[in-house]
Design a protein around this motif. Structure first.
Motif, PDB file in Angstrom:
ATOM      1  N   GLY B  86       0.821  -1.222   0.000  1.00  0.00           N
ATOM      2  CA  GLY B  86       0.000   0.000   0.000  1.00  0.00           C
ATOM      3  C   GLY B  86       0.848   1.262   0.000  1.00  0.00           C
ATOM      4  O   GLY B  86       0.391   2.325   0.401  1.00  0.00           O
ATOM      5  N   SER B  87       2.092   1.145  -0.372  1.00  0.00           N
ATOM      6  CA  SER B  87       3.101   2.224  -0.423  1.00  0.00           C
ATOM      7  C   SER B  87       3.616   2.632   0.959  1.00  0.00           C
ATOM      8  O   SER B  87       4.772   2.942   1.114  1.00  0.00           O
ATOM      9  N   ALA B  88       2.716   2.657   1.972  1.00  0.00           N
ATOM     10  CA  ALA B  88       3.091   2.996   3.357  1.00  0.00           C
ATOM     11  C   ALA B  88       3.822   4.332   3.461  1.00  0.00           C
ATOM     12  O   ALA B  88       4.776   4.479   4.221  1.00  0.00           O
ATOM     13  N   LEU B  89       3.341   5.316   2.699  1.00  0.00           N
ATOM     14  CA  LEU B  89       3.936   6.652   2.808  1.00  0.00           C
ATOM     15  C   LEU B  89       3.393   7.326   4.071  1.00  0.00           C
ATOM     16  O   LEU B  89       2.268   7.047   4.477  1.00  0.00           O
ATOM     17  N   PHE B  90       4.200   8.199   4.661  1.00  0.00           N
ATOM     18  CA  PHE B  90       3.750   8.882   5.875  1.00  0.00           C
ATOM     19  C   PHE B  90       2.772   9.996   5.478  1.00  0.00           C
ATOM     20  O   PHE B  90       3.154  10.946   4.797  1.00  0.00           O
ATOM     21  N   ASP B  91       1.533   9.833   5.936  1.00  0.00           N
ATOM     22  CA  ASP B  91       0.453  10.753   5.534  1.00  0.00           C
ATOM     23  C   ASP B  91       0.735  12.207   5.897  1.00  0.00           C
ATOM     24  O   ASP B  91       0.297  13.119   5.208  1.00  0.00           O
ATOM     25  N   SER B  92       1.441  12.390   7.020  1.00  0.00           N
ATOM     26  CA  SER B  92       1.624  13.755   7.519  1.00  0.00           C
ATOM     27  C   SER B  92       2.758  14.487   6.805  1.00  0.00           C
ATOM     28  O   SER B  92       3.007  15.652   7.071  1.00  0.00           O
ATOM     29  N   MET B  93       3.473  13.771   5.917  1.00  0.00           N
ATOM     30  CA  MET B  93       4.609  14.402   5.230  1.00  0.00           C
ATOM     31  C   MET B  93       4.325  14.548   3.745  1.00  0.00           C
ATOM     32  O   MET B  93       3.610  13.730   3.173  1.00  0.00           O
ATOM     33  N   THR B  94       4.961  15.539   3.135  1.00  0.00           N
ATOM     34  CA  THR B  94       4.850  15.700   1.686  1.00  0.00           C
ATOM     35  C   THR B  94       5.685  14.614   1.006  1.00  0.00           C
ATOM     36  O   THR B  94       6.406  13.864   1.670  1.00  0.00           O
ATOM     37  N   VAL B  95       5.592  14.565  -0.315  1.00  0.00           N
ATOM     38  CA  VAL B  95       6.398  13.627  -1.103  1.00  0.00           C
ATOM     39  C   VAL B  95       7.879  13.828  -0.760  1.00  0.00           C
ATOM     40  O   VAL B  95       8.613  12.876  -0.456  1.00  0.00           O
ATOM     41  N   GLU B  96       8.294  15.084  -0.772  1.00  0.00           N
ATOM     42  CA  GLU B  96       9.695  15.401  -0.471  1.00  0.00           C
ATOM     43  C   GLU B  96      10.057  14.970   0.954  1.00  0.00           C
ATOM     44  O   GLU B  96      11.116  14.380   1.181  1.00  0.00           O
ATOM     45  N   GLY B  97       9.152  15.229   1.895  1.00  0.00           N
ATOM     46  CA  GLY B  97       9.380  14.858   3.293  1.00  0.00           C
ATOM     47  C   GLY B  97       9.540  13.357   3.455  1.00  0.00           C
ATOM     48  O   GLY B  97      10.395  12.891   4.214  1.00  0.00           O
ATOM     49  N   ASN B  98       8.719  12.605   2.723  1.00  0.00           N
ATOM     50  CA  ASN B  98       8.806  11.145   2.789  1.00  0.00           C
ATOM     51  C   ASN B  98      10.159  10.641   2.296  1.00  0.00           C
ATOM     52  O   ASN B  98      10.760   9.761   2.912  1.00  0.00           O
ATOM     53  N   VAL B  99      10.617  11.202   1.186  1.00  0.00           N
ATOM     54  CA  VAL B  99      11.878  10.734   0.596  1.00  0.00           C
ATOM     55  C   VAL B  99      13.071  11.209   1.436  1.00  0.00           C
ATOM     56  O   VAL B  99      14.070  10.506   1.597  1.00  0.00           O
ATOM     57  N   ARG B 100      12.921  12.377   1.990  1.00  0.00           N
ATOM     58  CA  ARG B 100      13.987  12.990   2.786  1.00  0.00           C
ATOM     59  C   ARG B 100      14.144  12.319   4.165  1.00  0.00           C
ATOM     60  O   ARG B 100      15.221  12.369   4.773  1.00  0.00           O
ATOM     61  N   PHE B 101      13.038  11.699   4.641  1.00  0.00           N
ATOM     62  CA  PHE B 101      12.991  11.161   5.998  1.00  0.00           C
ATOM     63  C   PHE B 101      14.188  10.267   6.369  1.00  0.00           C
ATOM     64  O   PHE B 101      14.844  10.504   7.392  1.00  0.00           O
ATOM     65  N   PRO B 102      14.516   9.229   5.558  1.00  0.00           N
ATOM     66  CA  PRO B 102      15.660   8.381   5.948  1.00  0.00           C
ATOM     67  C   PRO B 102      16.973   9.154   6.009  1.00  0.00           C
ATOM     68  O   PRO B 102      17.824   8.870   6.859  1.00  0.00           O
ATOM     69  N   LEU B 103      17.133  10.140   5.124  1.00  0.00           N
ATOM     70  CA  LEU B 103      18.371  10.937   5.130  1.00  0.00           C
ATOM     71  C   LEU B 103      18.480  11.739   6.424  1.00  0.00           C
ATOM     72  O   LEU B 103      19.548  11.821   7.036  1.00  0.00           O
ATOM     73  N   GLU B 104      17.353  12.328   6.824  1.00  0.00           N
ATOM     74  CA  GLU B 104      17.352  13.121   8.071  1.00  0.00           C
ATOM     75  C   GLU B 104      17.602  12.242   9.283  1.00  0.00           C
ATOM     76  O   GLU B 104      18.247  12.655  10.248  1.00  0.00           O
ATOM     77  N   MET B 105      17.074  11.016   9.235  1.00  0.00           N
ATOM     78  CA  MET B 105      17.192  10.121  10.389  1.00  0.00           C
ATOM     79  C   MET B 105      18.599   9.550  10.538  1.00  0.00           C
ATOM     80  O   MET B 105      19.077   9.375  11.647  1.00  0.00           O
ATOM     81  N   PHE B 106      19.230   9.215   9.421  1.00  0.00           N
ATOM     82  CA  PHE B 106      20.436   8.395   9.517  1.00  0.00           C
ATOM     83  C   PHE B 106      21.706   9.002   8.937  1.00  0.00           C
ATOM     84  O   PHE B 106      22.746   8.361   8.960  1.00  0.00           O
ATOM     85  N   THR B 107      21.632  10.181   8.360  1.00  0.00           N
ATOM     86  CA  THR B 107      22.860  10.749   7.805  1.00  0.00           C
ATOM     87  C   THR B 107      23.154  12.101   8.454  1.00  0.00           C
ATOM     88  O   THR B 107      22.288  12.672   9.120  1.00  0.00           O
ATOM     89  N   LYS B 108      24.364  12.563   8.216  1.00  0.00           N
ATOM     90  CA  LYS B 108      24.730  13.880   8.740  1.00  0.00           C
ATOM     91  C   LYS B 108      24.889  14.872   7.599  1.00  0.00           C
ATOM     92  O   LYS B 108      25.635  15.840   7.688  1.00  0.00           O
ATOM     93  N   GLN B 109      24.191  14.597   6.513  1.00  0.00           N
ATOM     94  CA  GLN B 109      24.305  15.458   5.337  1.00  0.00           C
ATOM     95  C   GLN B 109      23.743  16.855   5.632  1.00  0.00           C
ATOM     96  O   GLN B 109      22.832  16.999   6.450  1.00  0.00           O
ATOM     97  N   SER B 110      24.304  17.835   4.913  1.00  0.00           N
ATOM     98  CA  SER B 110      23.780  19.192   5.068  1.00  0.00           C
ATOM     99  C   SER B 110      22.439  19.284   4.335  1.00  0.00           C
ATOM    100  O   SER B 110      22.072  18.392   3.560  1.00  0.00           O
ATOM    101  N   ASP B 111      21.735  20.370   4.603  1.00  0.00           N
ATOM    102  CA  ASP B 111      20.414  20.549   4.007  1.00  0.00           C
ATOM    103  C   ASP B 111      20.468  20.516   2.476  1.00  0.00           C
ATOM    104  O   ASP B 111      19.634  19.883   1.835  1.00  0.00           O
ATOM    105  N   SER B 112      21.493  21.171   1.921  1.00  0.00           N
ATOM    106  CA  SER B 112      21.571  21.228   0.452  1.00  0.00           C
ATOM    107  C   SER B 112      21.946  19.870  -0.135  1.00  0.00           C
ATOM    108  O   SER B 112      21.450  19.483  -1.197  1.00  0.00           O
ATOM    109  N   GLU B 113      22.799  19.119   0.595  1.00  0.00           N
ATOM    110  CA  GLU B 113      23.151  17.765   0.112  1.00  0.00           C
ATOM    111  C   GLU B 113      21.914  16.864   0.098  1.00  0.00           C
ATOM    112  O   GLU B 113      21.692  16.109  -0.850  1.00  0.00           O
ATOM    113  N   MET B 114      21.115  16.982   1.175  1.00  0.00           N
ATOM    114  CA  MET B 114      19.893  16.178   1.236  1.00  0.00           C
ATOM    115  C   MET B 114      18.941  16.558   0.105  1.00  0.00           C
ATOM    116  O   MET B 114      18.350  15.705  -0.542  1.00  0.00           O
TER     117      MET B 114
END
Lengths: 245, 255
Positions: B86-114
């Motif tokens: 069922g895709s299991a996308l997070f309803d409360s986040m935008t498309v970008e937020g969903n894709v960005r989520f793992p990067l924010e959780m597990f990397t130390k990338q800067s905002d522009s890198e993400m």
């Protein structure tokens, strides 16, 4: 036997909530979001209910004073005691079990049904910490709205008592100040903090471990309300016995 | 490579998986097929570590999952990407937020890198103008593509897809299949797809495992499935008249 298993699962869940914390930057925004949803979002309904319950307590007390020997300031005294000791911490928490509890269960339950929790776990996120911890922290602010409920409840009593012709303002205020024991407020806030933890965790437990589809989300929300209320009532008795008995 | 050795899984009295052994190759699209209730979803959830098998082992490039510590298991999971049915996308986040989520959780990338990485993967799955839309505002096919983007954003070693084209029209289903196959080859990922879509079997089934009642009934490639004499497989795969004719034509051509 099922109840014992559920209590065990609940204890394990609470332990897991505090393990492997989510990054602070993300957690901070989650906490702020939950404060907005759980605390600020409940302010209106609690103010509304507190005002009118305070009024009803004042009117009923006044109507039951039939003897001339009983002083009129009892209206203010009884309103203060009822609101501070029981209404604000306990009755409001039962209301919150319905409002906040069903929201928590249904939102987490829907995430379970739509595999969003599975998605978090597959990514290696501690889903319990991510979903439940911000709610526990947000609910630490619960005593603030209970303090407001206390104030508004007593205000409601004063308005109903004075403008309804049941008491004079001076008598009511005298009753409010009579034999005021500050420990009663402390007792009330201790209860509120314990209930806040219950309000955040029991509905989360019912949502997180639910099985089934959309219909079961509704059932889980109802079960969560019943159990949260039952636990609050039992803890209310135990804490009262321990702190005031 | 993922190696599965004799795994068993049951729920109460129901034995769902009864001793499955197989291996999934790197850089290939491995398909698990079978009727509803054959144990496909439970099998893939065992591969993901969401269910613990009662017996048997699963190893990822030599690392046996059940022998890893809790933190090692979580680290391994960060190397996995999953596309849910069922895709299991997070309803409360935008498309970008969903894709960005793992990067924010597990990397130390800067905002522009993400942001660059998110833009890159969304472009890779052909989603350019949907960054600020919520999952409820996009179609099922787009949701699947967002789910794929989220699954590959961390450069996973293993990609799992549970019926990635269920509920999609045939054209979109083929697009999703092709996208998964391209990504698998491009990034040399071990991809395991749970499917009962016969188009997927024929198009991208570089290795196919057929499950029946929790047992591995057959294993082979999409070429070999045309020739197999296994009755259970032929009854399942060629249940429609169209596929029976396709198979007949294929065998006649070969003879």
């Amino acid at each position: 036997m099922n109840y014992i298993a559920s209590i065990g699962s609940y204890a394990i869940m609470v332990k897991e909530v505090f393990k492997k914390p989510t990054k602070w930057g993300i957690m901070k925004s989650l906490i702020l979001k939950e404060i907005d949803e759980l605390i600020y979002g409940s302010l209106g309904i609690l103010i509304f209910i507190s005002f009118f319950i305070g009024g009803v307590v004042a009117i009923q007390t006044a109507l039951n004073i039939t003897s001339e020997i009983i002083p009129k300031y009892l209206v203010g005294f009884a309103t203060r005691q009822s609101i501070i000791l029981e209404f604000a911490p306990t009755f409001c928490s039962i209301i919150m079990a319905g409002k906040v509890g069903s929201y928590i269960t249904s939102s987490i339950g829907t995430m379970r049904v739509t595999e969003q929790i599975d998605a978090l776990e597959v990514m290696g996120v501690n889903a319990l910490n991510y979903l439940v911890f911000p709610k526990i922290i947000a609910m630490l602010f619960y005593p603030f709205i209970i303090a407001i409920a206390m104030y508004v409840g007593i205000l409601g009593g004063w308005v109903a008592g004075v403008f309804g012709g049941f008491s004079t303002s001076a008598d009511f205020v005298e009753g409010l100040q009579l034999d005021f024991n500050t420990f009663h407020v402390t007792y009330s806030f201790i209860k509120t903090l314990v209930f806040a933890f219950i309000l955040a965790t029991i509905p989360s437990f019912h949502g997180f471990y639910m099985k089934g589809g959309a219909l079961e989300v509704g059932k889980a929300a109802t079960t969560s309300f019943v159990w949260t209320s039952v636990v609050i009532i039992i803890l209310n008795y135990i804490l009262t016995q321990l702190l005031l008995g | 490579m993922i190696e599965v050795d004799n795994i068993h899984k049951s729920f109460g009295d129901a034995n769902v998986l009864k001793g499955i052994s197989t291996c999934f190759d790197k850089g290939k699209t491995n398909l698990i097929i079978g009727q509803s209730g054959s144990g496909k979803t439970v099998f893939i959830k065992c591969l993901l570590g969401l269910f613990a098998p009662e017996k048997g082992t699963i190893s990822y490039d030599g690392k046996i999952y059940s022998e890893l510590s809790g933190s090692e298991q979580r680290n391994l999971r960060q190397e996995m990407g999953m596309v849910f049915q069922g895709s299991a996308l997070f309803d409360s986040m935008t498309v970008e937020g969903n894709v960005r989520f793992p990067l924010e959780m597990f990397t130390k990338q800067s905002d522009s890198e993400m942001q660059d990485r998110v833009d890159f993967v969304l472009k890779r799955v052909n989603l350019i103008d949907a960054h600020h839309k919520y999952p409820s505002e996009i179609s099922g096919g787009m949701q699947k593509r967002v789910a794929i983007a989220r699954a590959i954003v961390m450069n996973p070693k293993y990609l799992f897809c549970d019926e990635p084209n269920s509920g999609l029209d045939p054209k979109t289903a083929i697009l999703i299949d092709n996208l998964i196959q391209e990504i698998t080859q491009e990034y040399n990922i071990t991809t395991v797809i749970n499917s009962h879509d016969m188009n997927s079997v024929m198009e991208i089934g570089e290795k196919i495992i057929f499950l029946k009642n929790g047992i591995k009934e057959w294993e082979g490639t999409n070429k070999e499935i045309f020739k197999t004499d296994n009755e259970a497989v032929t009854n399942f795969v060629y249940s429609s008249e169209l596929f029976k004719k396709v198979r007949q034509m294929y065998l006649e051509e070969r003879n």
